[in-house]
Design an enzyme around this catalytic site. Structure first.
Site, PDB file in Angstrom:
ATOM      1  CD  GLN A 253      40.880  73.893 112.880  1.00 45.54           C
ATOM      2  OE1 GLN A 253      41.527  73.077 113.324  1.00 45.54           O
ATOM      3  NE2 GLN A 253      40.601  73.666 111.335  1.00 45.54           N
ATOM      4  CG  HIS A 322      45.558  75.283 113.038  1.00 44.86           C
ATOM      5  ND1 HIS A 322      44.746  74.621 113.713  1.00 44.86           N
ATOM      6  CD2 HIS A 322      46.013  74.417 112.772  1.00 44.86           C
ATOM      7  CE1 HIS A 322      44.850  73.546 113.757  1.00 44.86           C
ATOM      8  NE2 HIS A 322      45.702  73.136 112.660  1.00 44.86           N
ATOM      9  CG  ASP A 355      44.330  71.038 108.534  1.00 45.92           C
ATOM     10  OD1 ASP A 355      44.744  71.315 108.891  1.00 45.92           O
ATOM     11  OD2 ASP A 355      42.817  71.779 108.691  1.00 45.92           O
TER      12      ASP A 355
END
Length: 429
Positions: A253, A322, A355
């Site tokens: 991320q 997330h 993702d």
């Protein structure tokens, strides 16, 4: 180096560094929107040359350009796109809803109709990375909902081309038309329409600060999905987790952008230290090291708590985009998670799985909005209306109650609209 803190050293509100003042782009965006409303395609071409250095004649992607892109893309990648699309479809097909009809009392029919939006605009960003995954995640639920006119806009390269991987994903997902327009001007075009681009009922898809501000300003003229902030990941992990896994997931991320937040919460100081070392080791070999390092140094944290109970409480308060749960029995904790965009269970379930491939949508609420909002779904591409039918006899039975209710609210014309039918003995069906 990523910071290691004990829980007592930081306030929950500061864990994700939210609320940082952003540069005010509202005036610039308002000017762009006004110019597109006034000058249409001419303004779009002007802004494409100014911002993207692309001189465009045709704004639309032609069939020849699409076929050239499909030929240019690695066939293996096309195969992977199709596998991913199949998983996304399978998951989102379960979200489809139908209307209903209630006909339990004589002379009364009630119901709800569910209809797809007719025209939806999908924004796909350019910038520092290419996101064919976002094309799949936004387009496939729209098509499952029944959207017939799905329009994609995305910024062109200086030579007027669109990345072939983006076009390939659009082809696999069933996008109907594609235009070479980006930025706030693309949002304005979708909201108000131009000579080339039709007005959209709703605009979806992520973008930079200018795109986000444009979506805010056109909301009400059309619908929008959400205003997405910087990417976030919160990992809850015990000391049995491999530090390499935790570090890799944090960096997955952090490499999005400098404002991304990557946080690990654990009940093991030894694991925290080993993970910090791994983060530094893995950072040094990342192609996007500069971006990821800025994210880690500004917003990255490892927080050590006394137990996982505290970690769960923090997760629910923060409501992360997330959330990974890396423990022996993650399902034991799942029902205790109330606020999260998407939850990844177990040590073999990195966020990147969501993702690209698993099927659940990766367009998720950020900035704590998971407390009251949800991931993008088929529901975002439908609208509903209710319908009511009463016979004269059924209305007469309810007339006095309705009139009394209306008079109590001080709305005598409402009451009269019911009583006039009772008084005249209305019997038509």
């Amino acid at each position: 180096m990523i910071r290691i803190l004990t829980y007592g050293e930081i306030d929950n509100a500061e864990i994700f560094n939210r609320g940082t003042a952003a540069t005010d782009v509202s005036g610039t965006v308002a000017e762009i929107i006004a110019r597109v409303r006034q000058n249409g395609d001419a303004a779009l071409r002007e802004y494409s040359e100014k911002f993207d250095r692309a001189k465009l004649q045709d704004l639309a992607v032609s069939e020849a350009e699409m076929q050239a892109a499909l030929s240019a893309v690695d066939p293996k990648f096309i195969e992977i796109l199709e596998k991913s699309a199949a998983n996304i479809r399978a998951f989102h097909e379960k979200q489809k809803r139908t209307g209903f009809v209630i006909n339990e009392d004589d002379g009364i029919v009630l119901g709800q109709k569910i209809l797809p939006l007719q025209t939806v605009g999908l924004y796909v960003p350019g910038g520092t990375a290419s996101y064919p995954s976002s094309v799949l995640m936004n387009a496939i639920p729209a098509k499952i909902a029944g959207v017939e006119n799905l329009i994609m806009v995305t910024p062109p390269a200086p030579d007027g081309s669109i990345r072939p991987q983006i076009l390939a994903a659009a082809h696999v997902a069933g996008v109907d038309r594609i235009y070479k327009v980006g930025g706030a001007q693309a949002i304005a075009a979708l909201a108000y329409g131009t000579e080339s681009i039709p007005k959209a009922d709703k605009i979806v898809g992520p973008g930079n600060a200018f795109v986000a501000e444009a979506k805010k300003q056109v909301y009400g003229v059309c619908g929008i999905d959400m205003i997405a902030g910087p990417s976030e990941i919160l990992i809850l992990a015990d000391g049995k987790t491999d530090p390499r896994y935790a570090a890799a997931d944090l960096l997955s991320q952090a490499e999005h952008d400098r404002m991304a937040s990557a946080v690990l919460i654990t009940d093991s100081m030894d694991f925290a230290k080993k993970t910090a070392e791994e983060v530094e080791k893995q950072l040094s070999v990342l192609p996007r090291e500069e971006i990821a390092r800025a994210s880690i140094e500004n917003n990255g944290k490892i927080i050590v708590t006394e137990n996982m109970e505290t970690a769960i409480a923090i997760a629910n308060e923060i409501a992360p985009e997330h959330l990974e749960i890396c423990t022996d029995a993650p399902f034991d904790l799942l029902n205790r998670i109330h606020n999260a965009g998407s939850v990844f269970l177990g040590r073999s379930c990195p966020e990147a799985l969501g993702d690209y491939f698993a099927g659940p949508n990766h367009t998720l609420p950020t900035g704590g909005t998971a407390r009251f909002s949800s991931p993008l779904s088929v529901d975002d591409f439908i609208k509903k209306y209710s319908f009511t039918y009463y016979t004269a006899d059924a209305l007469n039975k309810a007339a006095d109650d309705i009139a009394h209710f209306a008079e109590t609210e001080g709305l005598s014309a409402h009451a009269r609209s019911v009583l006039v039918r009772k008084e005249t003995g209305e019997v038509s069906q």
